[in-house]
Design an enzyme around this catalytic site. Structure first.
Site, PDB file in Angstrom:
ATOM      1  N   THR A   1       3.748  -2.595  -2.452  1.00 46.38           N
ATOM      2  CA  THR A   1       2.785  -1.589  -2.094  1.00 46.38           C
ATOM      3  C   THR A   1       1.517  -2.127  -1.421  1.00 46.38           C
ATOM      4  O   THR A   1       1.418  -3.336  -1.476  1.00 46.38           O
ATOM      5  CB  THR A   1       2.316  -0.756  -3.451  1.00 46.38           C
ATOM      6  OG1 THR A   1       1.844  -1.985  -4.308  1.00 46.38           O
ATOM      7  CG2 THR A   1       3.304  -0.317  -4.057  1.00 46.38           C
TER       8      THR A   1
ATOM      9  N   ASP B   1       9.946  -7.712  -5.042  1.00 48.39           N
ATOM     10  CA  ASP B   1       9.118  -6.914  -4.978  1.00 48.39           C
ATOM     11  C   ASP B   1       7.698  -7.294  -5.388  1.00 48.39           C
ATOM     12  O   ASP B   1       7.426  -7.555  -6.704  1.00 48.39           O
ATOM     13  CB  ASP B   1       9.448  -5.590  -5.993  1.00 48.39           C
ATOM     14  CG  ASP B   1       8.747  -4.337  -5.758  1.00 48.39           C
ATOM     15  OD1 ASP B   1       7.355  -4.405  -5.670  1.00 48.39           O
ATOM     16  OD2 ASP B   1       8.918  -3.365  -6.409  1.00 48.39           O
TER      17      ASP B   1
ATOM     18  N   TYR C   1       2.923  13.889  14.091  1.00 51.26           N
ATOM     19  CA  TYR C   1       4.567  13.629  14.011  1.00 51.26           C
ATOM     20  C   TYR C   1       4.830  12.400  14.769  1.00 51.26           C
ATOM     21  O   TYR C   1       4.473  12.329  15.983  1.00 51.26           O
ATOM     22  CB  TYR C   1       5.543  14.694  14.176  1.00 51.26           C
ATOM     23  CG  TYR C   1       5.760  15.393  13.058  1.00 51.26           C
ATOM     24  CD1 TYR C   1       6.210  14.709  11.882  1.00 51.26           C
ATOM     25  CD2 TYR C   1       5.574  16.748  12.645  1.00 51.26           C
ATOM     26  CE1 TYR C   1       6.676  15.201  10.503  1.00 51.26           C
ATOM     27  CE2 TYR C   1       5.882  17.211  11.384  1.00 51.26           C
ATOM     28  CZ  TYR C   1       6.430  16.437  10.313  1.00 51.26           C
ATOM     29  OH  TYR C   1       6.770  17.041   9.101  1.00 51.26           O
TER      30      TYR C   1
ATOM     31  N   ARG D   1      -2.689   4.066  -0.479  1.00 57.40           N
ATOM     32  CA  ARG D   1      -1.344   4.290  -1.099  1.00 57.40           C
ATOM     33  C   ARG D   1      -0.377   3.859  -0.238  1.00 57.40           C
ATOM     34  O   ARG D   1      -0.486   4.717   0.655  1.00 57.40           O
ATOM     35  CB  ARG D   1      -1.286   5.299  -2.039  1.00 57.40           C
ATOM     36  CG  ARG D   1      -2.354   5.444  -3.108  1.00 57.40           C
ATOM     37  CD  ARG D   1      -1.948   6.589  -4.025  1.00 57.40           C
ATOM     38  NE  ARG D   1      -0.937   6.206  -5.010  1.00 57.40           N
ATOM     39  CZ  ARG D   1      -1.570   5.649  -6.044  1.00 57.40           C
ATOM     40  NH1 ARG D   1      -2.674   5.369  -6.580  1.00 57.40           N
ATOM     41  NH2 ARG D   1      -0.556   5.145  -7.028  1.00 57.40           N
TER      42      ARG D   1
ATOM     43  N   LYS E   1      -2.490  -1.898  -4.521  1.00 58.21           N
ATOM     44  CA  LYS E   1      -2.840  -2.831  -5.803  1.00 58.21           C
ATOM     45  C   LYS E   1      -3.827  -3.898  -5.467  1.00 58.21           C
ATOM     46  O   LYS E   1      -5.168  -3.738  -4.892  1.00 58.21           O
ATOM     47  CB  LYS E   1      -1.654  -3.078  -6.515  1.00 58.21           C
ATOM     48  CG  LYS E   1      -0.780  -1.963  -7.006  1.00 58.21           C
ATOM     49  CD  LYS E   1       0.396  -2.190  -7.722  1.00 58.21           C
ATOM     50  CE  LYS E   1       1.006  -0.936  -8.242  1.00 58.21           C
ATOM     51  NZ  LYS E   1       2.327  -0.671  -7.209  1.00 58.21           N
TER      52      LYS E   1
ATOM     53  N   GLU F   1       8.382  10.668  14.255  1.00 64.28           N
ATOM     54  CA  GLU F   1       9.595   9.714  13.851  1.00 64.28           C
ATOM     55  C   GLU F   1       9.878   8.622  14.908  1.00 64.28           C
ATOM     56  O   GLU F   1       9.874   8.944  16.115  1.00 64.28           O
ATOM     57  CB  GLU F   1      10.716  10.760  13.717  1.00 64.28           C
ATOM     58  CG  GLU F   1      10.431  11.618  12.313  1.00 64.28           C
ATOM     59  CD  GLU F   1       9.797  12.886  12.569  1.00 64.28           C
ATOM     60  OE1 GLU F   1       8.897  13.075  13.375  1.00 64.28           O
ATOM     61  OE2 GLU F   1      10.235  13.770  11.869  1.00 64.28           O
TER      62      GLU F   1
HETATM   63  N1  DSN Z   1       2.786   2.598 -11.454  1.00 60.15           N
HETATM   64  C1  DSN Z   1       2.635   1.163 -11.163  1.00 60.15           C
HETATM   65  C2  DSN Z   1       1.931   0.214 -12.140  1.00 60.15           C
HETATM   66  O1  DSN Z   1       0.914   0.844 -12.718  1.00 60.15           O
HETATM   67  O2  DSN Z   1       2.238  -0.904 -11.983  1.00 60.15           O
HETATM   68  C3  DSN Z   1       4.014   0.667 -10.655  1.00 60.15           C
HETATM   69  O3  DSN Z   1       4.636   1.688  -9.824  1.00 60.15           O
END
Ligand code: DSN
Length: 436
Positions: free
Chosen positions: A217, A191, A45, A226, A220, A47
């Site tokens: 994120t 974003d 932990y 993630r 990707k 925080e």
């Molecule tokens: N689920 C993601 C996507 O496939 O683009 C977006 O959050």
């Protein structure tokens, strides 16, 4: 006792190894990223922020988080970063909580045109807490129309303009968006969850100099664990923001920090932050630049090869890793196509096309992406073959034995592009689900 959960993990490893992964938001993280994720940092932990924690024993995780922040700032040329969001959705929720009071106005990209749930969908907290309007793409070109966005902003007067998408195959004009935001007195958020890796590799326009805040994120095109991140380059003063007891404006960065914790999150996931640091380190290597270039080349090759087979590709191509296919002229829905391609060993997702006559669980389109297969080493010529498999499977969609043959061909082809993941040891046997 053998836990069947490891049997299912092994089944999933095999599924990832044996099929063509074409979901645009997925990728294969490196073994080093997975090693950090599966580490003892899970147990800690912490925080707070490095050097300012609410728990003891944080001396090592402080170093991990500092390194993650430092690498991320170098990667994007950011001046400030928070690496704690558990996901892109948490990053976005924190930014909205920091910048807006309930009921205040957001203008964002229409979900059905390629936007994201967390940008104001009525089903998401962003749409429940704030007052939302959307801009969309041009009905014929399917491209963003910045004059339309400006007109919308002039009438709606948002406090926050959100840019970014989960299915838009073209680059964004950040300078135009900033001029719109400035004209109407709004803050601008980007974003970049989808194209982050391509932006980090300097292959798409850089939002950092134009946007008050950038979220993303990390899993990707950035190919990490993630998770989410929040970044800023300049514009640290929030003209609408809270004041300190001495009457000075609080820095926007500190508003984001506290909106995230304790605003919407508890303890940061230190194993995940370590894995983000590993991924940022990988993305800083020259090989990542070549990878990102190949992702775009592959998407362009896939779009061309599908167009040559009579498919309608929205916007006529792509600038990034996404190819959006409008299937209406092929007489098949997105749902059917997703199911048929899955039977033939290819994973895609059904996707609404702008102004889709079909509902979201049916759709008229599919979204394809190249990040995962590019990680496996496929290049433009192999993507010709990918297009051929997609086409053959959709043409012969009622012929189960033909679909099984394609699946077997794909499985055999992919043996030349192995994944670096060891089989899960000591697992209970899993059903051999795939007839070759
Ligand atoms: N689920 C993601 C996507 O496939 O683009 C977006 O959050």
């Amino acid at each position: 006792m053998q836990d069947p959960i490891f049997g299912w993990i092994e089944a999933e490893r095999r599924r990832q190894e044996e099929g063509l992964e074409l979901i645009a938001s997925e990728n294969y993280a490196s073994p080093a990223v997975l090693r950090a994720l599966g580490s003892v940092l899970n147990n800690k932990y912490a925080e707070g922020l490095p050097g300012r924690r609410y728990y003891g024993g944080c001396q090592y995780v402080d170093e991990v988080e500092r390194l993650a922040q430092q690498r991320l700032k170098i990667l994007f040329g950011a001046e400030w970063a928070n690496v704690q969001p558990h996901s892109g959705a948490q990053a976005n929720a924190a930014v909205l909580l920091a910048l807006l009071h309930p009921g205040e106005r957001i203008l964002s990209f229409e979900l059905a045109h390629g936007g994201h749930l967390t940008h104001g969908s009525p089903l998401n907290i962003s749409g429940k807490l704030y007052t939302v309007a959307h801009y969309g793409v041009h009905p014929e070109s399917y491209l963003l129309d910045y004059d339309h966005i400006r007109d919308k902003a002039r009438t709606f007067r948002p406090k926050l303009l959100i840019a970014g998408a989960s299915s838009y195959p073209r680059d964004w004009d950040w300078a135009a968006l900033r001029s719109i935001a400035d004209e109407v007195g709004a803050l601008l958020m980007a974003d970049i969850a989808h194209p982050a890796g391509l932006i980090a590799a300097r292959l798409l326009r850089d939002p950092l100099p134009y946007c008050h805040v950038v979220t993303s994120t990390t899993h990707k095109t950035l190919r990490g664990p993630r998770g989410g991140i929040i970044m800023m380059k300049k514009d640290f003063d929030n003209p609408f923001g809270e004041k300190t007891p001495k009457g000075q404006l609080k820095k926007m960065s500190s508003l984001f920090d506290s909106a995230l914790f304790p605003g919407i999150q508890g303890g940061p996931h230190m194993h995940s932050i370590a894995a983000k640091a590993v991924a940022f380190g990988e993305a800083l290597q020259p090989e990542f630049q070549s990878y990102a270039k190949q992702v775009i080349r592959n998407a362009q090759a896939l779009a061309q090869a599908l167009m040559a087979r009579g498919y309608t590709i929205l916007t006529g191509g792509t600038d990034n890793h996404i190819v959006l296919v409008d299937l209406r002229n092929k007489g098949i829905t997105g749902k059917e196509a997703e199911e048929v391609l899955e039977k033939a060993g290819m994973t895609v997702n059904k996707n609404l096309i702008p102004n889709d006559p079909q509902p979201p669980l049916i759709t008229s389109g599919i979204r394809l992406g190249t990040p995962a297969l590019t990680t496996r080493g496929l290049t433009e010529s192999e993507f010709q073959q990918v297009a051929e498999w997609i086409d053959q499977a959709l043409i012969h969609r009622s012929d189960e034995s033909r679909l099984n043959r394609i699946r077997a061909e794909i499985r055999s082809f992919l043996r030349s592009y192995p994944l670096p993941y060891e089989p899960v040891a000591d697992q209970t046997p899993v059903p051999d689900e795939v007839p070759a």
